[in-house]
Write a protein that holds these residues in place. Structure first.
Motif, PDB file in Angstrom:
ATOM      1  N   ASP A  11      24.064  -6.153 102.857  1.00 45.68           N
ATOM      2  CA  ASP A  11      25.033  -6.038 103.953  1.00 45.68           C
ATOM      3  C   ASP A  11      24.334  -5.581 105.235  1.00 45.68           C
ATOM      4  OD1 ASP A  11      27.222  -6.831 102.406  1.00 45.68           O
ATOM      5  OD2 ASP A  11      27.728  -4.770 101.855  1.00 45.68           O
ATOM      6  N   LEU A  12      23.401  -4.645 105.110  1.00 47.70           N
ATOM      7  CA  LEU A  12      22.660  -4.170 106.275  1.00 47.70           C
ATOM      8  C   LEU A  12      21.774  -5.271 106.851  1.00 47.70           C
ATOM      9  CD1 LEU A  12      21.639  -0.540 105.198  1.00 47.70           C
ATOM     10  CD2 LEU A  12      23.493  -1.244 106.730  1.00 47.70           C
ATOM     11  N   VAL A  13      21.197  -6.102 105.991  1.00 49.11           N
ATOM     12  CA  VAL A  13      20.395  -7.236 106.458  1.00 49.11           C
ATOM     13  C   VAL A  13      21.267  -8.195 107.247  1.00 49.11           C
ATOM     14  CG1 VAL A  13      19.119  -9.296 105.726  1.00 49.11           C
ATOM     15  CG2 VAL A  13      18.624  -7.084 104.660  1.00 49.11           C
ATOM     16  N   GLU A  14      22.448  -8.481 106.730  1.00 51.32           N
ATOM     17  CA  GLU A  14      23.355  -9.392 107.435  1.00 51.32           C
ATOM     18  C   GLU A  14      23.702  -8.840 108.812  1.00 51.32           C
ATOM     19  OE1 GLU A  14      27.318 -12.065 106.635  1.00 51.32           O
ATOM     20  OE2 GLU A  14      27.015 -10.308 105.360  1.00 51.32           O
ATOM     21  N   ALA A  15      24.000  -7.552 108.879  1.00 55.74           N
ATOM     22  CA  ALA A  15      24.339  -6.940 110.171  1.00 55.74           C
ATOM     23  C   ALA A  15      23.135  -6.927 111.107  1.00 55.74           C
ATOM     24  CB  ALA A  15      24.860  -5.524 109.953  1.00 55.74           C
ATOM     25  N   ALA A  16      21.961  -6.584 110.577  1.00 58.84           N
ATOM     26  CA  ALA A  16      20.749  -6.500 111.409  1.00 58.84           C
ATOM     27  C   ALA A  16      20.338  -7.863 111.950  1.00 58.84           C
ATOM     28  CB  ALA A  16      19.602  -5.885 110.603  1.00 58.84           C
ATOM     29  N   GLN A  43      14.290  -6.593 112.258  1.00 58.31           N
ATOM     30  CA  GLN A  43      13.596  -5.630 111.401  1.00 58.31           C
ATOM     31  C   GLN A  43      13.815  -4.210 111.902  1.00 58.31           C
ATOM     32  OE1 GLN A  43       9.523  -6.932 111.387  1.00 58.31           O
ATOM     33  NE2 GLN A  43       9.854  -8.380 109.724  1.00 58.31           N
ATOM     34  N   LEU A  44      13.703  -4.020 113.213  1.00 55.76           N
ATOM     35  CA  LEU A  44      13.938  -2.687 113.778  1.00 55.76           C
ATOM     36  C   LEU A  44      15.372  -2.227 113.543  1.00 55.76           C
ATOM     37  CD1 LEU A  44      11.985  -2.902 117.153  1.00 55.76           C
ATOM     38  CD2 LEU A  44      11.365  -1.612 115.099  1.00 55.76           C
ATOM     39  N   ARG A  45      16.309  -3.133 113.714  1.00 53.30           N
ATOM     40  CA  ARG A  45      17.715  -2.789 113.451  1.00 53.30           C
ATOM     41  C   ARG A  45      17.919  -2.410 111.988  1.00 53.30           C
ATOM     42  NH1 ARG A  45      20.677  -7.812 116.492  1.00 53.30           N
ATOM     43  NH2 ARG A  45      20.435  -7.054 118.615  1.00 53.30           N
ATOM     44  N   LEU A  46      17.297  -3.165 111.105  1.00 52.99           N
ATOM     45  CA  LEU A  46      17.418  -2.891 109.677  1.00 52.99           C
ATOM     46  C   LEU A  46      16.815  -1.529 109.340  1.00 52.99           C
ATOM     47  CD1 LEU A  46      18.167  -3.714 106.801  1.00 52.99           C
ATOM     48  CD2 LEU A  46      15.980  -4.960 106.685  1.00 52.99           C
ATOM     49  N   VAL A  56      16.456   8.548 104.918  1.00 49.25           N
ATOM     50  CA  VAL A  56      15.053   8.389 104.518  1.00 49.25           C
ATOM     51  C   VAL A  56      14.297   7.780 105.690  1.00 49.25           C
ATOM     52  CG1 VAL A  56      13.503   7.165 102.944  1.00 49.25           C
ATOM     53  CG2 VAL A  56      15.663   8.054 102.104  1.00 49.25           C
ATOM     54  N   ARG A  57      13.147   8.330 105.981  1.00 51.69           N
ATOM     55  CA  ARG A  57      12.320   7.760 107.045  1.00 51.69           C
ATOM     56  C   ARG A  57      11.429   6.684 106.449  1.00 51.69           C
ATOM     57  NH1 ARG A  57       8.017   7.595 110.181  1.00 51.69           N
ATOM     58  NH2 ARG A  57       8.166   7.972 112.395  1.00 51.69           N
ATOM     59  N   LEU A  58      11.491   5.486 106.995  1.00 51.37           N
ATOM     60  CA  LEU A  58      10.650   4.383 106.533  1.00 51.37           C
ATOM     61  C   LEU A  58       9.317   4.451 107.257  1.00 51.37           C
ATOM     62  CD1 LEU A  58      13.251   1.492 106.400  1.00 51.37           C
ATOM     63  CD2 LEU A  58      12.549   3.038 104.588  1.00 51.37           C
ATOM     64  N   ASP A  59       8.256   4.501 106.498  1.00 48.47           N
ATOM     65  CA  ASP A  59       6.914   4.657 107.051  1.00 48.47           C
ATOM     66  C   ASP A  59       6.355   3.293 107.438  1.00 48.47           C
ATOM     67  OD1 ASP A  59       4.405   5.441 107.782  1.00 48.47           O
ATOM     68  OD2 ASP A  59       3.875   6.298 105.837  1.00 48.47           O
ATOM     69  N   LEU A  60       6.165   3.095 108.728  1.00 45.85           N
ATOM     70  CA  LEU A  60       5.625   1.831 109.220  1.00 45.85           C
ATOM     71  C   LEU A  60       4.110   1.836 109.276  1.00 45.85           C
ATOM     72  CD1 LEU A  60       8.186   1.084 112.050  1.00 45.85           C
ATOM     73  CD2 LEU A  60       8.088   0.101 109.767  1.00 45.85           C
ATOM     74  N   ASP A  63       1.672  -0.467 104.672  1.00 42.92           N
ATOM     75  CA  ASP A  63       2.036  -1.881 104.642  1.00 42.92           C
ATOM     76  C   ASP A  63       3.535  -1.971 104.365  1.00 42.92           C
ATOM     77  OD1 ASP A  63       2.087  -4.623 104.426  1.00 42.92           O
ATOM     78  OD2 ASP A  63       1.232  -4.658 102.411  1.00 42.92           O
ATOM     79  N   PRO A  64       4.325  -2.454 105.314  1.00 44.47           N
ATOM     80  CA  PRO A  64       5.780  -2.476 105.117  1.00 44.47           C
ATOM     81  C   PRO A  64       6.240  -3.612 104.207  1.00 44.47           C
ATOM     82  CG  PRO A  64       5.249  -3.342 107.274  1.00 44.47           C
ATOM     83  CD  PRO A  64       3.953  -2.890 106.651  1.00 44.47           C
ATOM     84  N   VAL A  65       5.649  -3.698 103.026  1.00 43.80           N
ATOM     85  CA  VAL A  65       6.026  -4.725 102.058  1.00 43.80           C
ATOM     86  C   VAL A  65       7.493  -4.571 101.644  1.00 43.80           C
ATOM     87  CG1 VAL A  65       5.258  -3.444 100.017  1.00 43.80           C
ATOM     88  CG2 VAL A  65       5.227  -5.947  99.998  1.00 43.80           C
ATOM     89  N   TYR A  66       8.040  -3.381 101.838  1.00 43.92           N
ATOM     90  CA  TYR A  66       9.441  -3.153 101.493  1.00 43.92           C
ATOM     91  C   TYR A  66      10.375  -4.006 102.351  1.00 43.92           C
ATOM     92  CZ  TYR A  66       8.890   0.142 105.375  1.00 43.92           C
ATOM     93  OH  TYR A  66       8.594   0.717 106.582  1.00 43.92           O
ATOM     94  N   LEU A  67       9.884  -4.545 103.452  1.00 46.08           N
ATOM     95  CA  LEU A  67      10.718  -5.408 104.291  1.00 46.08           C
ATOM     96  C   LEU A  67      10.708  -6.866 103.815  1.00 46.08           C
ATOM     97  CD1 LEU A  67       9.995  -4.065 107.885  1.00 46.08           C
ATOM     98  CD2 LEU A  67      12.070  -3.783 106.523  1.00 46.08           C
TER      99      LEU A  67
END
Length: 84
Positions: A11-16, A43-46, A56-60, A63-67
């Motif tokens: 849902d957050l991906v759709e909004a972002a 990506q920044l919006r997400l 949670v702070r996402l560490d950029l 390697d942002p493989v989580y994206l």
């Protein structure tokens, strides 16, 4: 948000992505979100939405493989104590 982390992230991906990537597309995707059309702004919006929603702070710096998709993102969050 619902109790299913993966669905909530979709849902957050759709909004972002301003709806360019639907919830179902995000859930079914085997390709990275960027390949589906998630822009750098998306990506920044997400990232901002995830940080707000889950505290949670996402560490950029890493390697942002989580994206790559909602599955990797959910795994990343679970590893940091987010239930779901």
């Amino acid at each position: 948000m619902s109790t299913d982390l993966t669905t909530d992230l979709a849902d957050l991906v759709e909004a972002a992505s301003d709806g360019d990537i639907t919830r179902d597309d995000a859930l079914d995707a085997e390709a990275p979100l960027v390949a589906l059309g998630l822009t750098s702004l998306g990506q920044l919006r997400l990232i901002q939405a995830v940080e707000r929603a889950y505290g949670v702070r996402l560490d950029l710096d890493d390697d942002p493989v989580y994206l790559d998709g909602v599955g990797p993102l959910a795994s990343y969050l679970r590893a940091r104590g987010v239930p779901g």
